[in-house]
Design an enzyme around this catalytic site. Structure first.
Site, PDB file in Angstrom:
ATOM      1  N   ASP A  13      -4.029   2.706  -9.850  1.00 17.22           N
ATOM      2  CA  ASP A  13      -5.188   1.882  -9.366  1.00 17.22           C
ATOM      3  C   ASP A  13      -5.433   0.508  -9.742  1.00 17.22           C
ATOM      4  O   ASP A  13      -6.835   0.294  -9.895  1.00 17.22           O
ATOM      5  CB  ASP A  13      -6.382   2.851  -9.208  1.00 17.22           C
ATOM      6  CG  ASP A  13      -6.177   4.225  -8.832  1.00 17.22           C
ATOM      7  OD1 ASP A  13      -5.403   4.484  -7.787  1.00 17.22           O
ATOM      8  OD2 ASP A  13      -6.698   5.070  -9.455  1.00 17.22           O
ATOM      9  N   LYS A  16      -2.208  -3.032  -7.539  1.00 16.30           N
ATOM     10  CA  LYS A  16      -0.942  -3.472  -7.162  1.00 16.30           C
ATOM     11  C   LYS A  16      -0.597  -3.857  -6.027  1.00 16.30           C
ATOM     12  O   LYS A  16       0.099  -4.835  -5.655  1.00 16.30           O
ATOM     13  CB  LYS A  16       0.291  -2.290  -7.681  1.00 16.30           C
ATOM     14  CG  LYS A  16       0.144  -1.816  -9.227  1.00 16.30           C
ATOM     15  CD  LYS A  16       1.041  -0.907  -9.373  1.00 16.30           C
ATOM     16  CE  LYS A  16       0.600   0.517  -8.930  1.00 16.30           C
ATOM     17  NZ  LYS A  16      -0.313   1.003  -9.441  1.00 16.30           N
ATOM     18  N   GLY A  40      -2.002   5.229  -3.800  1.00 16.84           N
ATOM     19  CA  GLY A  40      -2.878   4.689  -2.428  1.00 16.84           C
ATOM     20  C   GLY A  40      -2.909   3.431  -2.693  1.00 16.84           C
ATOM     21  O   GLY A  40      -3.643   2.767  -3.834  1.00 16.84           O
ATOM     22  N   HIS A  41      -2.498   2.358  -1.833  1.00 22.23           N
ATOM     23  CA  HIS A  41      -2.410   0.972  -2.197  1.00 22.23           C
ATOM     24  C   HIS A  41      -3.354   0.339  -0.745  1.00 22.23           C
ATOM     25  O   HIS A  41      -3.315   0.525  -0.055  1.00 22.23           O
ATOM     26  CB  HIS A  41      -1.017   0.556  -2.004  1.00 22.23           C
ATOM     27  CG  HIS A  41      -0.227   0.621  -3.171  1.00 22.23           C
ATOM     28  ND1 HIS A  41       1.317   0.462  -3.169  1.00 22.23           N
ATOM     29  CD2 HIS A  41      -0.619   1.136  -4.327  1.00 22.23           C
ATOM     30  CE1 HIS A  41       1.604   0.938  -4.359  1.00 22.23           C
ATOM     31  NE2 HIS A  41       0.437   1.520  -5.071  1.00 22.23           N
ATOM     32  N   THR A  42      -4.263  -0.372  -1.532  1.00 24.31           N
ATOM     33  CA  THR A  42      -5.391  -1.158  -0.498  1.00 24.31           C
ATOM     34  C   THR A  42      -4.872  -2.348  -0.292  1.00 24.31           C
ATOM     35  O   THR A  42      -4.855  -3.165  -1.252  1.00 24.31           O
ATOM     36  CB  THR A  42      -6.795  -0.755  -0.774  1.00 24.31           C
ATOM     37  OG1 THR A  42      -6.830   0.876  -1.271  1.00 24.31           O
ATOM     38  CG2 THR A  42      -7.650  -1.187   0.161  1.00 24.31           C
ATOM     39  N   GLN A 223       1.384   4.495  -9.295  1.00 26.07           N
ATOM     40  CA  GLN A 223       0.830   4.869 -10.456  1.00 26.07           C
ATOM     41  C   GLN A 223       0.744   3.884 -11.716  1.00 26.07           C
ATOM     42  O   GLN A 223       0.970   2.540 -11.302  1.00 26.07           O
ATOM     43  CB  GLN A 223       1.358   6.246 -10.861  1.00 26.07           C
ATOM     44  CG  GLN A 223       0.918   7.414 -10.182  1.00 26.07           C
ATOM     45  CD  GLN A 223       1.865   7.498  -8.852  1.00 26.07           C
ATOM     46  OE1 GLN A 223       3.155   7.646  -9.080  1.00 26.07           O
ATOM     47  NE2 GLN A 223       1.306   7.785  -7.722  1.00 26.07           N
TER      48      GLN A 223
END
Ligand code: IMP
Length: 431
Positions: A13, A16, A40-42, A223
């Site tokens: 988190d 990246k 989870g990439h935002t 991760q």
């Protein structure tokens, strides 16, 4: 041979996704090498907030080819949903632009059920997994009974899938969890096979050829270093290789391709962790609420995949140095510097006190439970940094904070992010 490897330098988190997005504007390939939809990439672009779990975030740039590497574990249902979401947002996702390694392993509903049942069985010793079936899928891979994406192309695939469900039912039974009915699962997978067949490819050969031809490949880790199965805070880790060497095995690349690679570590300006496990610099109460946010903003510290509030704390440079060493980081990107604006004082952990001794490396096995942080105190800044685009736009105290991190880690911080938008980055020298 321009291979760029981007990894998380902390517990995941770190932001990246948006750094990949930033660098992907000049890349030919963006390739994920580990993990699955636990990530989870935002990425925020204008009014669109993209929350991607499997497809590399660089796909948003029209010239890139996106790869899901052999080191990944892929839930076909999540992947198809994500492809749909991307298409609805106007992103072109076709078999010409998205290639799935035949060697990546499948996550099935049995893996998800086992993940939940195993967590229940652990009771107080819960790992706090994301519940996506990651551990059980990698367990099957290591036990040499996993199903790979390439197996979906074989005539006996559904038979083998049926056997896998029945075998998993034995373990679910032992754990006291309900058994699964294979029939709807087989029906669903019949559909997945048809949908995904055109995307399955030999991505290892493709990437090797691309690098040999001078193309730019951005290898995107999921991760973070401290969740690596080998070098993280075991057993509170994920089940894959999250560190930069994992990019080679997880994409099927030889050592020759890494010569001269940029290895970019992404770290938050403070530190967060989701799930269980040691966290020496963790803070609680109002101090934690200040760093975490309330959840009202999408960038507040709540999990992208699970929605869980993240644990928060001060930056830990003992662990950052560990990440520099394990990954061979050549540079750092520091994210969320803007969140520190307004704090009177900032604290950097520079060493640990362990049993009366002061050490500046993590104890053997990254066992951090007995580590009490030793802090250096630096002055904070009050001036808003959201509009900073160049290094000199940052307040002197912010620059001093970043410089201190560079001094301790021994590598340059090339960029800092000062807000959630794509352009909210301040570069030191724009390489
Ligand atoms: P798993 O990967 O779902 O098995 O979870 C193992 C540990 O890794 C748990 O502590 C999770 O919270 C953590 N984890 C997994 N994926 C991510 C991620 O993308 N960001 C942060 N933590 C993660």
């Amino acid at each position: 041979m321009p291979l760029h490897i981007i990894v998380g330098a902390q517990w995941g988190d770190e932001g990246k996704g948006r750094i990949v997005d930033y660098l992907a504007s000049s890349a030919d390939y963006v390739a994920r090498f580990n993990g699955g939809d636990n990530a989870g990439h935002t990425v925020t672009i204008g009014d669109h907030i993209f929350k991607l779990h499997l497809v590399p975030s660089g796909i948003i740039h029209p010239q890139t080819i996106a790869i899901l590497g052999n080191g990944m574990v892929v839930n076909p249902r999540s992947l198809l949903e994500e492809i749909d979401t991307l298409r609805q947002a106007g992103v072109e996702v076709t078999p010409q632009r998205l290639h799935l390694s035949f060697g990546a392993h499948l996550i099935t509903p049995a893996h998800q059920a086992l993940d939940a049942a195993l967590e229940d069985a652990r009771g107080k010793g819960k790992l706090g997994t994301t519940g996506r079936g990651i551990g059980p899928a990698y367990t099957d891979k290591a036990a040499r009974r996993g199903l790979r994406l390439g197996d979906m192309l074989r005539d006996d695939f559904l038979t083998r899938l049926g056997e896998h469900i029945l075998e998993s039912n034995l373990t679910l039974g032992l754990l006291g969890a309900p058994e699964l009915d294979p029939s709807p699962i087989l029906d669903a997978f019949r559909h997945y096979v048809e949908q995904l067949r055109p995307y399955i490819a030999d991505t290892s050969a493709e990437l090797d050829a691309a690098l040999a031809a001078g193309k730019t490949v951005l290898a995107e880790g999921a991760q973070g270093t401290l969740l690596d199965i080998e070098h993280g805070t075991y057993p509170f880790v994920t089940s894959s290789f999250t560190t930069a060497p994992g990019a080679l095995t997880g994409l099927g690349l030889g050592l020759h391709t890494a010569h001269g690679a940029r290895v970019i570590g992404v770290a938050k300006s403070f530190q967060t962790r989701v799930g269980s496990g040691p966290f020496p610099t963790e803070v609680f109460g109002p101090e934690a609420e200040r760093l975490r946010g309330t959840g009202a903003n999408p960038w507040d510290e709540f999990g992208t995949t699970t929605g869980r509030p993240r644990r928060v704390g001060w930056i830990d440079t003992v662990l950052l140095r560990y990440a520099v060493r394990l990954n061979g980081l050549t540079e750092l990107v520091l994210t969320k510097l803007d969140i520190l604006t307004g704090l009177e004082k900032l604290y950097l952990c520079t060493a640990y006190r362990v049993g009366g001794e002061v050490v500046d490396t993590p104890p053997f096995g990254c066992n951090l439970y007995a580590c009490e942080p030793v802090y250096e105190e630096l002055p904070g800044w009050q001036k808003d940094v959201h509009a900073a685009r160049r290094w000199d736009d940052l307040p002197a105290e912010a620059r001093a904070y970043v410089r201190r991190i560079e001094e301790i880690t021994g590598i340059p911080v090339r960029h800092v992010s000062v807000g959630p938008e794509r352009e909210q980055m301040a570069g030191k020298n724009n390489t």
